[in-house]
Design a protein around this motif. Structure first.
Motif: not given
Length: 110
Positions: A16-23, A27-32, A44-52
Motif C-alpha cells: 500500500l503506497v500512500q502519497f501525503s503532504t505535511a498539512f 492523510c493522517r486518517a489514511t495513514r491509520v 502487506v507493507a505500507h509505505v508513505e511518501i512525502d509528495a512534496e
C-alpha cells in the motif's frame, strides 16, 4: 514500481503506497487505515511518501492530490489507484484483488 522508487521494500504479497503532504488532514486518517490493514493482512507493507519531496515520482504517477493511495501486487505492478481518504473495506477489497492478481501471474513450476 520497485523498492528504488519507494525508498522501501515491497511487501511479500502486496504494498500500500500512500502519497501525503505535511498539512493534509485526510492523510493522517489514511495513514491509520492503511497501517491497520497492513497489520491485519500478512505480507502487506505500507509505505508513505512525502509528495512534496518526491515531485518527479508524483508527476510520473500522475498524483493530483493527497492522499493518493496505490495498491501494488508483489511484483510492484499497480493494481489500483485512488485519491482521497479510503474506507477500510475498500482497501481490503483492493488488496484481495492485488493478491489474487499476483497468484494468477506466477510462472508454471514444472
Amino acid at each position: 514500481m520497485g523498492a528504488g522508487d519507494l525508498g522501501a521494500e515491497l511487501g511479500e504479497r502486496a504494498t500500500l503506497v500512500q502519497f501525503s503532504t505535511a498539512f493534509c488532514q485526510p492523510c493522517r486518517a489514511t495513514r491509520v487505515i492503511l497501517a491497520d490493514v497492513s497489520a491485519l493482512v500478512p505480507g502487506v507493507a505500507h509505505v508513505e511518501i512525502d509528495a512534496e519531496s518526491r515531485l518527479e515520482l508524483v508527476r510520473r504517477l500522475d498524483v493530483m492530490r493527497t492522499p493518493t493511495v496505490f495498491v501494488l501486487d508483489a511484483q510492484g505492478k499497480i493494481v489500483k489507484k485512488a485519491s482521497g481518504q479510503p474506507r477500510k473495506a475498500d482497501v481490503l477489497n483492493a488488496l484481495a484483488a492485488a493478491v489474487s492478481h499476483d497468484s494468477s501471474h506466477k510462472p508454471d513450476e514444472k
